[in-house]
Design a protein around this motif. Structure first.
Motif, PDB file in Angstrom:
ATOM      1  N   SER A   1       0.838  -1.199   0.000  1.00 22.78           N
ATOM      2  CA  SER A   1       0.000   0.000   0.000  1.00 22.78           C
ATOM      3  C   SER A   1       0.871   1.246   0.000  1.00 22.78           C
ATOM      4  N   GLY A   2       0.332   2.288  -0.605  1.00 24.76           N
ATOM      5  CA  GLY A   2       0.992   3.583  -0.626  1.00 24.76           C
ATOM      6  C   GLY A   2       0.109   4.624   0.030  1.00 24.76           C
ATOM      7  N   HIS A   3       0.719   5.558   0.734  1.00 28.87           N
ATOM      8  CA  HIS A   3      -0.009   6.629   1.421  1.00 28.87           C
ATOM      9  C   HIS A   3       0.633   7.963   1.043  1.00 28.87           C
ATOM     10  N   PHE A   4      -0.196   8.899   0.605  1.00 25.59           N
ATOM     11  CA  PHE A   4       0.280  10.229   0.230  1.00 25.59           C
ATOM     12  C   PHE A   4      -0.278  11.229   1.235  1.00 25.59           C
ATOM     13  N   PHE A   5       0.584  12.071   1.792  1.00 25.94           N
ATOM     14  CA  PHE A   5       0.188  13.080   2.772  1.00 25.94           C
ATOM     15  C   PHE A   5       0.574  14.467   2.270  1.00 25.94           C
ATOM     16  N   THR A   6      -0.244  15.467   2.578  1.00 25.15           N
ATOM     17  CA  THR A   6       0.080  16.869   2.307  1.00 25.15           C
ATOM     18  C   THR A   6      -0.504  17.722   3.428  1.00 25.15           C
ATOM     19  N   ASN A   7       0.172  18.803   3.782  1.00 27.73           N
ATOM     20  CA  ASN A   7      -0.319  19.670   4.845  1.00 27.73           C
ATOM     21  C   ASN A   7      -1.032  20.881   4.252  1.00 27.73           C
ATOM     22  N   PHE A   8      -1.709  21.637   5.122  1.00 25.65           N
ATOM     23  CA  PHE A   8      -2.414  22.855   4.733  1.00 25.65           C
ATOM     24  C   PHE A   8      -1.509  24.067   4.918  1.00 25.65           C
ATOM     25  N   GLY A   9      -1.837  25.141   4.230  1.00 28.70           N
ATOM     26  CA  GLY A   9      -1.240  26.429   4.518  1.00 28.70           C
ATOM     27  C   GLY A   9       0.153  26.641   3.978  1.00 28.70           C
ATOM     28  N   PRO A  10       0.801  27.705   4.500  1.00 28.88           N
ATOM     29  CA  PRO A  10       2.142  28.056   4.018  1.00 28.88           C
ATOM     30  C   PRO A  10       3.163  26.990   4.420  1.00 28.88           C
ATOM     31  N   GLY A  11       4.262  26.932   3.706  1.00 29.12           N
ATOM     32  CA  GLY A  11       5.280  25.926   3.995  1.00 29.12           C
ATOM     33  C   GLY A  11       4.809  24.538   3.620  1.00 29.12           C
ATOM     34  N   ARG A  12       4.040  24.461   2.539  1.00 33.08           N
ATOM     35  CA  ARG A  12       3.435  23.192   2.129  1.00 33.08           C
ATOM     36  C   ARG A  12       4.492  22.108   1.940  1.00 33.08           C
ATOM     37  N   GLN A  13       4.202  20.930   2.499  1.00 33.26           N
ATOM     38  CA  GLN A  13       5.067  19.764   2.342  1.00 33.26           C
ATOM     39  C   GLN A  13       4.215  18.588   1.907  1.00 33.26           C
ATOM     40  N   GLU A  14       4.805  17.696   1.134  1.00 37.34           N
ATOM     41  CA  GLU A  14       4.129  16.485   0.678  1.00 37.34           C
ATOM     42  C   GLU A  14       5.092  15.326   0.782  1.00 37.34           C
ATOM     43  N   TRP A  15       4.572  14.140   1.113  1.00 34.60           N
ATOM     44  CA  TRP A  15       5.420  12.959   1.119  1.00 34.60           C
ATOM     45  C   TRP A  15       4.598  11.715   0.870  1.00 34.60           C
ATOM     46  N   LEU A  16       5.294  10.691   0.415  1.00 34.86           N
ATOM     47  CA  LEU A  16       4.695   9.408   0.056  1.00 34.86           C
ATOM     48  C   LEU A  16       5.387   8.314   0.845  1.00 34.86           C
ATOM     49  N   SER A  17       4.612   7.455   1.460  1.00 38.56           N
ATOM     50  CA  SER A  17       5.185   6.272   2.108  1.00 38.56           C
ATOM     51  C   SER A  17       4.618   5.042   1.413  1.00 38.56           C
ATOM     52  N   TRP A  18       5.457   4.044   1.235  1.00 44.33           N
ATOM     53  CA  TRP A  18       5.049   2.803   0.570  1.00 44.33           C
ATOM     54  C   TRP A  18       5.426   1.654   1.484  1.00 44.33           C
ATOM     55  N   THR A  19       4.509   0.699   1.693  1.00 42.48           N
ATOM     56  CA  THR A  19       4.768  -0.405   2.613  1.00 42.48           C
ATOM     57  C   THR A  19       4.465  -1.753   1.971  1.00 42.48           C
ATOM     58  N   ALA A  20       5.106  -2.779   2.486  1.00 45.17           N
ATOM     59  CA  ALA A  20       4.762  -4.171   2.202  1.00 45.17           C
ATOM     60  C   ALA A  20       4.075  -4.674   3.470  1.00 45.17           C
ATOM     61  N   ASP A  21       2.956  -5.370   3.319  1.00 47.16           N
ATOM     62  CA  ASP A  21       2.137  -5.761   4.462  1.00 47.16           C
ATOM     63  C   ASP A  21       1.942  -7.272   4.523  1.00 47.16           C
ATOM     64  N   PHE A  22       1.857  -7.787   5.732  1.00 49.52           N
ATOM     65  CA  PHE A  22       1.481  -9.176   5.978  1.00 49.52           C
ATOM     66  C   PHE A  22       0.475  -9.160   7.108  1.00 49.52           C
ATOM     67  N   GLY A  23      -0.630  -9.907   6.962  1.00 54.17           N
ATOM     68  CA  GLY A  23      -1.670  -9.879   7.979  1.00 54.17           C
ATOM     69  C   GLY A  23      -2.349 -11.220   8.179  1.00 54.17           C
ATOM     70  N   PHE A  24      -3.063 -11.318   9.281  1.00 49.17           N
ATOM     71  CA  PHE A  24      -3.862 -12.501   9.627  1.00 49.17           C
ATOM     72  C   PHE A  24      -5.268 -12.046   9.925  1.00 49.17           C
ATOM     73  N   ARG A  25      -6.286 -12.744   9.375  1.00 49.39           N
ATOM     74  CA  ARG A  25      -7.695 -12.432   9.641  1.00 49.39           C
ATOM     75  C   ARG A  25      -8.319 -13.571  10.423  1.00 49.39           C
ATOM     76  N   PHE A  26      -9.054 -13.212  11.439  1.00 44.77           N
ATOM     77  CA  PHE A  26      -9.818 -14.193  12.215  1.00 44.77           C
ATOM     78  C   PHE A  26     -11.178 -14.374  11.538  1.00 44.77           C
TER      79      PHE A  26
END
Length: 105
Positions: free
Chosen positions: A78-103
């Motif tokens: 999964s990938g997640h993109f974040f951005t902030n509001f207002g002046p000094g705008r910054q943006e970044w992307l995080s990408w993960t590999a996931d492993f899970g268990f479902r009951f």
């Protein structure tokens, strides 16, 4: 799902993200494969500088596959993109590999 993310900055301060929002899931191949997308916000707070705390917009996109016939073990990415509001705008992307268990299922 509710989760938090901590980012450690080299000057030994910590940024913590508390995301919130919605996610839609599209099951494919009899429920063995899933595509998902979501959006919402996040609140970020900084341990070293309270003035750096911020509200963020976030979006996510990903896929996962069941590794067994009972659909208990899952692997994906999964990938997640974040951005902030207002002046000094910054943006970044995080990408993960996931492993899970479902009951259940």
């Amino acid at each position: 799902p509710i989760s938090t993310c901590c980012i450690f900055i080299p000057d030994r301060t910590q940024v913590t993200l508390l995301p919130f929002g919605f996610r839609g899931i599209l099951p494919l191949s009899g429920g063995r494969f899933e595509l998902f997308a979501g959006g919402g916000g996040a609140y970020a707070w900084h341990t070293g500088n309270a003035n750096a705390n911020a509200w963020l917009l976030q979006t996510s996109l990903g896929a996962r596959v069941a590794l067994d016939k009972q659909h208990h073990f899952w692997a994906g990415t999964s990938g997640h993109f974040f951005t902030n509001f207002g002046p000094g705008r910054q943006e970044w992307l995080s990408w993960t590999a996931d492993f899970g268990f479902r009951f259940g299922h």
